[in-house]
Structures are given as structure tokens and as C-alpha cells.
Design a protein around this motif. Structure first.
Motif, PDB file in Angstrom:
ATOM      1  N   SER A  93      10.782   2.323   7.186  1.00 17.48           N
ATOM      2  CA  SER A  93      10.088   2.515   5.924  1.00 17.48           C
ATOM      3  C   SER A  93      10.161   3.987   5.539  1.00 17.48           C
ATOM      4  O   SER A  93      10.342   4.859   6.399  1.00 17.48           O
ATOM      5  CB  SER A  93       8.648   2.027   6.067  1.00 17.48           C
ATOM      6  N   ILE A  94      10.003   4.246   4.271  1.00 11.88           N
ATOM      7  CA  ILE A  94      10.201   5.609   3.772  1.00 11.88           C
ATOM      8  C   ILE A  94       9.198   6.606   4.357  1.00 11.88           C
ATOM      9  O   ILE A  94       9.463   7.799   4.459  1.00 11.88           O
ATOM     10  CB  ILE A  94      10.168   5.617   2.228  1.00 11.88           C
ATOM     11  N   ASN A  95       8.045   6.123   4.790  1.00 13.77           N
ATOM     12  CA  ASN A  95       7.042   7.027   5.369  1.00 13.77           C
ATOM     13  C   ASN A  95       7.189   7.174   6.882  1.00 13.77           C
ATOM     14  O   ASN A  95       6.383   7.828   7.518  1.00 13.77           O
ATOM     15  CB  ASN A  95       5.626   6.517   5.062  1.00 13.77           C
TER      16      ASN A  95
HETATM   17  C1  LIG Z   1       4.179   5.759   1.753  1.00 11.91           C
HETATM   18  O1  LIG Z   1       3.055   6.595   1.563  1.00 11.91           O
HETATM   19  C2  LIG Z   1       2.594   6.627   0.198  1.00 11.91           C
HETATM   20  C3  LIG Z   1       1.483   7.640   0.082  1.00 11.91           C
HETATM   21  O2  LIG Z   1       1.006   8.035   1.341  1.00 11.91           O
HETATM   22  C4  LIG Z   1       2.133   5.230  -0.224  1.00 11.91           C
HETATM   23  O3  LIG Z   1       1.724   5.268  -1.570  1.00 11.91           O
HETATM   24  C5  LIG Z   1       3.302   4.279  -0.058  1.00 11.91           C
HETATM   25  O4  LIG Z   1       2.871   2.954  -0.371  1.00 11.91           O
HETATM   26  C6  LIG Z   1       3.846   4.316   1.351  1.00 11.91           C
HETATM   27  N1  LIG Z   1       5.071   3.505   1.360  1.00 11.91           N
HETATM   28  C7  LIG Z   1       5.346   2.636   2.309  1.00 11.91           C
HETATM   29  C8  LIG Z   1       6.616   1.867   2.161  1.00 11.91           C
HETATM   30  O5  LIG Z   1       4.613   2.470   3.262  1.00 11.91           O
END
Ligand SMILES: *[C@@H]1O[C@H](CO)[C@@H](O)[C@H](O)[C@H]1NC(C)=O
Ligand SMILES: *[C@@H]1O[C@H](CO)[C@@H](O)[C@H](O)[C@H]1NC(C)=O
Ligand SMILES: *[C@@H]1O[C@H](CO)[C@@H](O)[C@H](O)[C@H]1NC(C)=O
Ligand SMILES: *[C@@H]1O[C@H](CO)[C@@H](O)[C@H](O)[C@H]1NC(C)=O
Ligand SMILES: *[C@@H]1O[C@H](CO)[C@@H](O)[C@H](O)[C@H]1NC(C)=O
Ligand SMILES: *[C@@H]1O[C@H](CO)[C@@H](O)[C@H](O)[C@H]1NC(C)=O
Length: 624
Positions: A93-95
Motif C-alpha cells: 500500500s502507498i503508506n
Molecule cells: C494513507 O494515509 C493517508 C493519510 O494518512 C490516508 O488518507 C490514506 O487513506 C492512506 N492510504 C492507504 C491506501 O492506506
């Protein structure tokens, strides 16, 4: 079934295609990254040539996560890649944060910028960083210092906070590759003990095709860590390829029968080689970790005596010297030394007025001298460095000094490096590079870490001693002077001392003394080590200038051949010719006529430590 008759034809065509493509598509960078201050674009040092079917394309990089570049966002910022694409291709996932040392695939848009393919990013200099550190350690070899220096204006203007353009090494398939169905090129970062076949297998691509893509061949397939190898891909890479342990699974696409058995033999052989390399590496690092410790600079708290004694009459100083010795070293009685050397018997004689003795069950070298030893004692009393010979004590007896040094069991370097020496002793390429680095480290210590700084003034092969492990120690500091030594500021009042052939022109002509004197002599010393000849015999009748001899070699289009004739015959054929050229270029800069344009020893140390690293990985790759 009806396809069956065509299979032999298909295989035949493939073989033809394969062996007709002797010319590679891009050239492999090899050891080029070591030669940081040197310019030029041998072996795609600045980037892959813009020779593809398209001027831009989708390409892939790989990156190994580091403690500070360990998440999708941080890597995408560092490499200017799209974070969504990184997340997608690595199935995270991107985070997400990655574990450290994980291989990550990074999709980039690659395009021609002038002569070279590249993808652009930028980087802000931090404290104490260099182009080499940025290229090798931060970008892990995805860029080179040559590329960084050529694409930034005023490259020498380095200060924290400066933002520089960073071209990353990517490439697009050539016509020839496109015809074979290759759609993408991945710039793979080579790790320790990886081979072309292991990497090809990891991505399920043909070994020969990978060799070709990098202008490598079966006989010239050596690759080195922290360089990029282009992997030609038919399909987009996937994260399973970064997870797959190299040896465990067979390649997904089955190559044609005939060649596969050959490839498999190769894979097995290379697998075994890789395993041995890993073992060697582990053993090496285990041993090296210990020796490394010793190298760290240890500056003893100043036990030394009156630091700036400058009297010239030895007798006047005698009492001070002796009391100084009593604080810093052991004062031996003459009887002790007689006992240690069997009454200075011929069987203990080493050479000149130096004897081997046994003191406290340890060997020691004992030098008898009638001269003024105050300077040498003064300097050595302040020094404790593994690359400078250690003085353990002294004795004054009937007008003579007896200095007791640590014993270097392999004697002077001069006994080892000259090709015509009768004993047939010789040193390997890597041993020579280790010795060069040791000598430079010792000199760097004298130049920068003694207070006041000192100049050795008599660097030459007989003043370098080798211990049991062929680690070098700078010895004979009897001519050494502090940089602030007032007598050297007035050339007319001082006579020229040193050894002919090793003395820098500005010293011979004007008596000018600076640390660059040692740099000149060091250049000559390394030249002797590479050629196996004494400096006097390197010069010929029609070429009496060392610098010209070297320009003659380096200026040649194919300097490798020319260099071969020049090298110590003991090293042939086994030396890394590319590294050797860089070393010759370094020597060339050390013996420049203008002292200011010679590098300082500190720069030489960092160049040689990279050269030694690369020599070790070269040695590992050729020895097995
Ligand atoms: C990643 O983090 C952002 C803000 O912290 C959040 O809005 C977003 O939904 C997250 N994306 C995923 C794929 O978890
Ligand atoms: C492509 O292949 C042809 C022969 O098949 C060869 O002459 C040419 O040099 C190759 N091009 C490149 C860039 O290697
Ligand atoms: C080159 O560009 C054309 C047109 O954009 C595209 O169809 C083709 O797939 C590209 N070739 C490669 C090898 O990327
Ligand atoms: C690469 O090019 C594509 C299409 O031109 C674009 O959508 C994408 O954002 C680009 N990626 C980067 C990292 O610039
Ligand atoms: C990358 O930078 C170079 C110069 O540094 C420039 O010529 C080139 O156009 C840039 N490429 C892209 C895609 O912006
Ligand atoms: C290049 O960087 C790697 C990884 O940080 C490091 O292990 C290696 O020693 C560096 N190479 C040189 C020659 O400094």
C-alpha cells in the motif's frame, strides 16, 4: 502437433540470432565508478547511450531500502517516481514501510537527454557528503559521480543545502532487442557475489541475452557490487521477482532445449561459485572486522615531552631526550640489548645498522645510529598508528643511540616489488593496493593528525616495512620535519636531503617543502609497485620525464594494451586492467610539476580505499 517440424528451425534461428549479436547493446560500467575524480565516458560511466528504438520509454530501476529510505513515499521522493506505481508493482500500500535491505522495483519514465538515457531526480547535499558518497551510498550505484559532475554546473562548489540534478541510469530497448520481443530494460543493482546468470534466472530471462544487453560475454562476465546491470524483460517485472531467493526456483519460461542444458551447467557452476564467494566474503569480513579495529586512529594522550623542542645540538638535548624517553618509552640498558641480539651477532643482523632482537619473547628491530635522533624520537613519541612504525624504546651507549622499534617480519617493501629481485618474491595486485592504501593512510596521519603536522620527506620503498600480514608501515622518520619547521622557510640555509628519483622538482630546484613533497614521492613509489621497476629504469633515453611516459600510455586510444607492456610481468595476466588505468591516472596527478595541482594524501586515501574494495571484489570473481 503440426508445429513439431518447425521446432528445430526455431531453435536454429534463435542460435543464429544469439551468436550473431556479438556487439552489445549498452556497455557494462565495470569498475568505472571507482575512478571518481576522473572524467571521460569509457564504459558508459556517465550513462547508457541513447541508441534505442524510441527516445523515451517505460523503464525500471531497483533500489535496496536503507534505514532512511524505507517507505514508498521516501523512495518515490528520492528517485522521483510515482508512489502509486511503486506501491502497485511491489504489491504494497502507498503508506507502507519496507523492511531494511529489501529489493524494491521502481518504475520510471526514461528518456534521452543529449547523448544519454536518464531519468531525472534531484538531491540536496548534506554535511560532509561527496559526489561519490551520493552516487554510491545514497543512490547505490543508480547514478555515478561522473554523471553528477557532468550535469551540474560548478561541480566543485559543494556546500550543505545545495540542490543538484541527479541523472539515474536507465535505458530503452534497441531495435535489435525490440525485434526479439524485449519491451523493457530494468537497471538492476548488483549485490555482493551475484552473477549475471543468477540475476537472469531471478527474472526468468535468457542468460545470453542479458550478457549481450550489457556487452558482456561468456569469457568476460564479471560484474561488481554497486553497479547497474541491464536486465532485458519481455513483460513488466513483478514483486515475486524481488522476493524469490535466487537459487531455489527454476526459471518460469523454458528456454529452448539445446541451450538449456548448457545454461543449467552454467547455473550450477555459478551457483557453487556464488556459494564459495559468500563463504570467502564471510570469512574475509570476520577477519577484516578485527583488523579494521586496529586501523582506527588512536592518539595517545600526550605523554610526550616538551612538544616544541627545536635545539639542534644533540648533546645539549641529551638529558631532555632521555627524560622524554623515560616518560614515553622504555629506556633499555645496553646489556639488555646485547642480550637481545646475542651481542649484536651477525646472525641477528638485518641490514645496515639494524639488528633483530628478542625482547620479552617478542621480536624487535634495533637500529644503531650516531646521528641526531631527537627529531625522530620527538615525532614517534606522539604517534600511535598502525601504519607508522612504532618506537618502543631507546638506549644511549658510548656516543651511539640504539632505537628499538616494532619488528616487521616481511622486511622492507623494496625486497618485494622489483621484478628482477633474486628471491622471486612477489605480491599480488590486491596486496599491492592494500600496501599503497596503508602507506597513504600513514602519511595522511603524519600530515593531518600530528600536531604540528609533519612531512616525511623520504618516502621510498626501503622506508616502507611489511608485517606478517603484508600490512605496510611507514618507517625511518629521521628526515621528517614539522610543517612549521622554521629552517625550511629559508631554502638558502638548508641543504637538500632525500632520495634521488623520489624528490619533487620544486624541492630540487627551490628547496620548497610542503606535504606535496610526500605526494610526489608516493606517486613514484606506487609507479614502482605497478611496474616492478626502479624509477631510474622506467625512464628511457628518449623519454626522461616520468609524467610524459605516463601521458604516453594514458593518451592511447586503447591504453589497456599499452599498459600491459608497462606492468610488472609478475602481475600478468591477472590484474584488473581498468582499475590499473585509474591507478596510473592517480600516479600521473601525484607527480604533476605544480605542487598545487597534486591531490592531497587524504584524497588519495579515499581513492585507494575504493580501489581496494573493487580489487577485492575483482579478486573474488577471478580466483574461483
Ligand atoms: C494513507 O494515509 C493517508 C493519510 O494518512 C490516508 O488518507 C490514506 O487513506 C492512506 N492510504 C492507504 C491506501 O492506506
Ligand atoms: C543489431 O544487429 C545487427 C546485426 O544483426 C548489428 O550489425 C548491429 O550492430 C546491432 N545493433 C546494435 C545497436 O547492437
Ligand atoms: C516506441 O514508440 C511507439 C509509439 O509510441 C510504441 O508503439 C512502441 O511500443 C515503442 N517501442 C518501445 C520499444 O517502447
Ligand atoms: C511517466 O509518464 C506517464 C505518461 O506520460 C505519466 O502519466 C506519469 O506520470 C509519468 N511518471 C512520472 C514519474 O513522471
Ligand atoms: C533531465 O535533465 C536534463 C538536463 O539535466 C535535460 O536535458 C532533460 O530534458 C531532462 N529530462 C526530462 C525528462 O525532464
Ligand atoms: C558503496 O556503498 C555501499 C553501500 O552503502 C558500501 O557498502 C560500499 O562500501 C561503498 N563502496 C565504496 C567503494 O565505498
Amino acid at each position: 502437433m503440426h508445429l513439431f517440424p518447425f521446432i528445430p528451425l526455431f531453435v536454429f534461428t534463435l542460435l543464429i540470432l544469439r551468436f550473431s549479436l556479438v556487439l552489445g547493446q549498452q556497455s557494462y560500467i565495470g569498475l568505472g565508478t571507482v575512478a571518481c575524480p576522473l572524467k571521460g565516458n569509457k564504459n558508459s560511466m556517465r550513462g547508457y547511450t541513447c541508441n534505442g528504438a524510441n527516445r523515451s520509454c517505460q523503464a525500471y530501476l531497483t533500489f535496496r531500502t536503507q534505514p532512511i529510505y524505507n517507505s514508498v513515499t521516501k523512495i518515490s521522493t528520492l528517485l522521483s517516481s510515482d508512489p502509486f506505481e511503486i506501491a502497485k508493482i511491489n504489491s504494497v500500500s502507498i503508506n507502507d514501510t519496507f523492511e531494511v535491505n529489501k529489493f524494491v522495483i521502481v518504475p520510471v519514465n526514461c528518456s534521452c537527454a543529449g547523448e544519454y538515457y536518464q531519468t531525472n531526480t534531484s538531491y540536496v547535499f548534506h554535511n560532509a557528503e561527496t559526489y561519490f558518497l551520493i552516487a554510491n551510498n545514497t543512490f547505490e550505484g543508480l547514478t555515478t559521480c561522473q554523471a553528477l559532475q557532468s550535469q551540474n554546473r560548478n561541480p566543485a562548489d559543494v556546500y550543505p543545502g545545495r540542490r543538484i540534478a541527479v541523472p539515474l541510469r536507465c535505458s530503452c530497448p534497441t531495435m535489435n532487442q525490440t525485434e526479439k520481443g524485449i519491451r523493457y530494460l530494468l537497471s538492476y543493482l548488483v549485490k555482493w557475489s551475484e552473477s549475471v546468470s543468477l540475476i537472469s534466472e531471478k527474472f526468468g530471462v535468457n542468460f545470453m541475452t542479458t550478457l549481450e544487453a550489457n556487452s558482456l560475454s561468456l569469457t568476460k562476465a564479471t560484474i561488481y557490487p554497486f553497479t547497474t546491470l541491464l536486465v532485458p524483460l519481455h513483460d513488466k517485472p513483478s514483486n515475486s521477482q524481488t522476493l524469490m531467493p535466487a537459487q531455489s526456483t527454476p526459471p518460469p519460461s523454458s528456454p529452448p532445449k539445446q541451450s538449456s542444458s548448457k545454461t543449467w551447467v552454467y547455473v550450477v557452476v555459478v551457483g557453487v561459485i556464488a556459494l564459495i564467494s559468500v563463504l570467502v566474503a564471510v570469512i574475509y569480513f570476520a577477519c577484516h572486522a578485527k583488523t579494521k579495529k586496529k586501523d582506527d586512529l588512536v592518539i595517545l594522550s600526550s605523554k610526550s615531552f616538551g612538544a616544541t623542542e627545536k635545539g639542534n645540538d644533540p648533546n645539549e638535548n641529551l638529558s631532555k631526550i632521555i627524560s622524554g624517553i623515560a616518560q614515553s618509552f622504555h629506556v633499555y640498558s645496553f646489556e639488555e640489548l646485547q642480550h637481545a641480539t646475542d651481542g649484536f651477532s651477525p646472525s641477528c643482523w638485518i641490514k645496515g645498522s639494524v639488528y633483530r632482537g628478542v625482547i620479552n619473547d617478542d621480536f624487535a628491530a634495533i637500529k644503531k645510529t650516531g646521528g641526531d635522533v631527537s627529531k625522530e624520537i620527538e615525532i614517534l613519541s606522539k604517534i600511535n598508528h598502525s601504519n607508522v612504525i612504532r618506537l618502543s624504546g631507546a638506549c644511549f651507549h658510548e656516543g651511539h643511540w640504539y632505537l628499538v622499534y616494532e619488528y616487521a617480519s616481511n622486511g622492507a617493501l623494496s625486497e618485494w616489488i622489483y621484478f628482477n629481485n633474486v628471491d622471486g618474491k612477489f605480491l599480488s595486485w590486491t596486496q599491492r593496493m592494500q600496501i599503497a592504501l596503508d602507506v597513504a593512510t600513514g602519511l595522511d596521519y603524519l600530515h593531518r593528525f600530528t600536531s604540528p603536522p609533519h612531512i616525511h620527506k623520504d618516502v621510498k620503498s626501503s622506508n616502507i616495512l611489511l608485517d606478517t600480514g603484508f600490512r605496510a608501515k611507514v618507517a625511518n622518520l629521521s628526515l621528517a620535519r614539522s610543517v612549521e619547521g622554521e629552517e625550511d622557510q629559508f631554502p638558502a640555509t638548508r641543504h637538500i636531503v632525500g632520495t634521488r628519483g623520489y624528490m619533487a622538482p620544486e624541492y630540487l630546484e627551490n628547496g620548497l617543502v610542503s606535504t606535496k613533497l610526500d605526494v610526489y614521492a608516493f606517486g613514484v613509489l606506487i609507479l614502482e609497485m605497478l611496474t616492478g621497476k626502479e624509477v631510474a629504469s622506467i625512464l628511457t633515453e628518449d623519454n626522461t620525464d616520468l609524467s610524459n611516459v605516463l601521458s604516453g600510455i594514458l593518451g592511447e586510444e586503447n591504453c589497456y594494451e599499452k599498459l600491459k607492456e608497462f606492468m610488472d610481468p609478475y602481475l600478468l595476466p591477472n590484474y584488473p586492467s581498468e582499475l590499473a588505468t585509474f591507478v596510473v591516472e592517480m600516479i600521473h596527478s601525484c607527480i604533476k610539476k605544480d605542487p598545487a595541482s597534486r591531490p592531497n594524501v587524504h584524497e588519495i586515501v579515499s581513492f585507494l580505499s575504493r580501489t581496494l574494495d573493487s580489487s577485492l571484489s575483482w579478486e573474488r570473481s577471478v580466483n574461483i
